[in-house]
Design an enzyme around this catalytic site. Structure first.
Site, mmCIF file in Angstrom:
data_model
loop_
_atom_site.group_PDB
_atom_site.id
_atom_site.type_symbol
_atom_site.label_atom_id
_atom_site.label_comp_id
_atom_site.label_asym_id
_atom_site.label_seq_id
_atom_site.Cartn_x
_atom_site.Cartn_y
_atom_site.Cartn_z
ATOM 1 C CG ASP A 179 90.040 123.696 16.552
ATOM 2 O OD1 ASP A 179 89.240 122.791 16.880
ATOM 3 O OD2 ASP A 179 90.144 124.119 15.391
ATOM 4 N NE ARG A 181 87.110 122.763 14.908
ATOM 5 C CZ ARG A 181 87.057 123.675 13.937
ATOM 6 N NH1 ARG A 181 86.018 123.718 13.120
ATOM 7 N NH2 ARG A 181 88.055 124.534 13.780
#
Length: 257
Positions: A179, A181
């Site tokens: 991930d 983000r």
């Protein structure tokens, strides 16, 4: 040179959100009637842009020159860049309780209605939840495609998934983290629009952790599971088993096909 009347008309709709050495330009609110399953629901829409997204932008005193901001737009080729936005509903600033959703863009799910994920369902369902609640905001994060790897890389990850890899394995094999983000800009915009506690709509503990680490007051969390089928069962179970998402019981129990 921007017409002074145009600059004056836009000035009250542009806010500057300082974020350390950078700045975020926040434009809005703009009245946006939205069709939610045949019902028209009126949101207030804002869009934001980081200062360094525009070539040649100076994040010093010029960042506070609204006319200069407007002048840079036509030469910045923003259609090739990524800009995020937020849909606000009700008295978001002052209401004692508000729902928020940090929604990562999903080109295939949000636009095409792909059943490989649950993103399109989560987008519409969270908007309905916010409207029903009476106040809230949906943050649409345009640089989060594929958990931050981008649309082209996501397409390659899909090819690998069709060869048997799960969504986490595909990202890792392409050289990315599970991930990628970042929620800093969205949280800065949230703090600009509201100082009171919020309830987060999410199954993802990383979103909750990001808000809490920032010092934002989070009063609770609401899960968002649904639209589970044979096409996305493995993907959703991987989120729970490998990415640590909050579960909702065995996902296979809700598959009806």
């Amino acid at each position: 040179m921007i017409n002074p009347k145009i600059a004056a008309a836009l000035q009250n709709h542009i806010q500057i959100v300082p974020t350390g050495e950078k700045s975020i330009y926040l434009v809005g609110p703009i009245r946006l009637p939205v069709n939610l399953d045949g019902e028209t629901v009126v949101f207030q829409w804002y869009c934001w842009l980081r200062c360094d997204s525009m070539p040649g932008a100076d994040c010093g005193d010029r960042s506070y020159d609204h006319a200069a901001i407007i002048e840079m737009l036509s030469s910045s080729n923003l259609a090739e860049a990524q800009q995020s936005s937020v849909l606000v509903y009700g008295d978001f600033k002052e209401s004692p309780d508000a729902l928020i959703r940090m929604h990562s863009i999903c080109h295939t799910g949000d636009i095409f209605g792909s059943k490989r994920c649950d993103c399109g369902y989560q987008l519409k369902q969270s908007m309905k939840m916010i409207a029903a609640h009476g106040s809230g905001a949906l943050f649409y994060l345009a640089n989060h495609e594929g958990r931050g790897i981008g649309l082209f890389s996501k397409a390659m990850a899909y090819v690998l998934q069709e060869q048997g890899l799960d969504t986490v394995e595909a990202n890792l094999e392409l050289g990315f983290e599970d991930d990628m983000r970042n929620y800093d800009d969205a949280i800065a915009v949230l703090n600009q629009l509201r100082q009171l506690p919020v309830t987060l709509i999410t199954n993802n503990p990383r979103k909750l952790d990001a808000l809490q680490r920032s010092g934002a007051e989070v009063s609770g969390r609401v899960p968002l599971w649904g639209d589970i089928s044979e096409f996305n069962e493995k993907y959703l179970q991987t989120k729970v088993d490998r990415s640590g998402h909050f579960g909702s019981g065995p996902l296979t129990q809700v598959i009806t096909d």
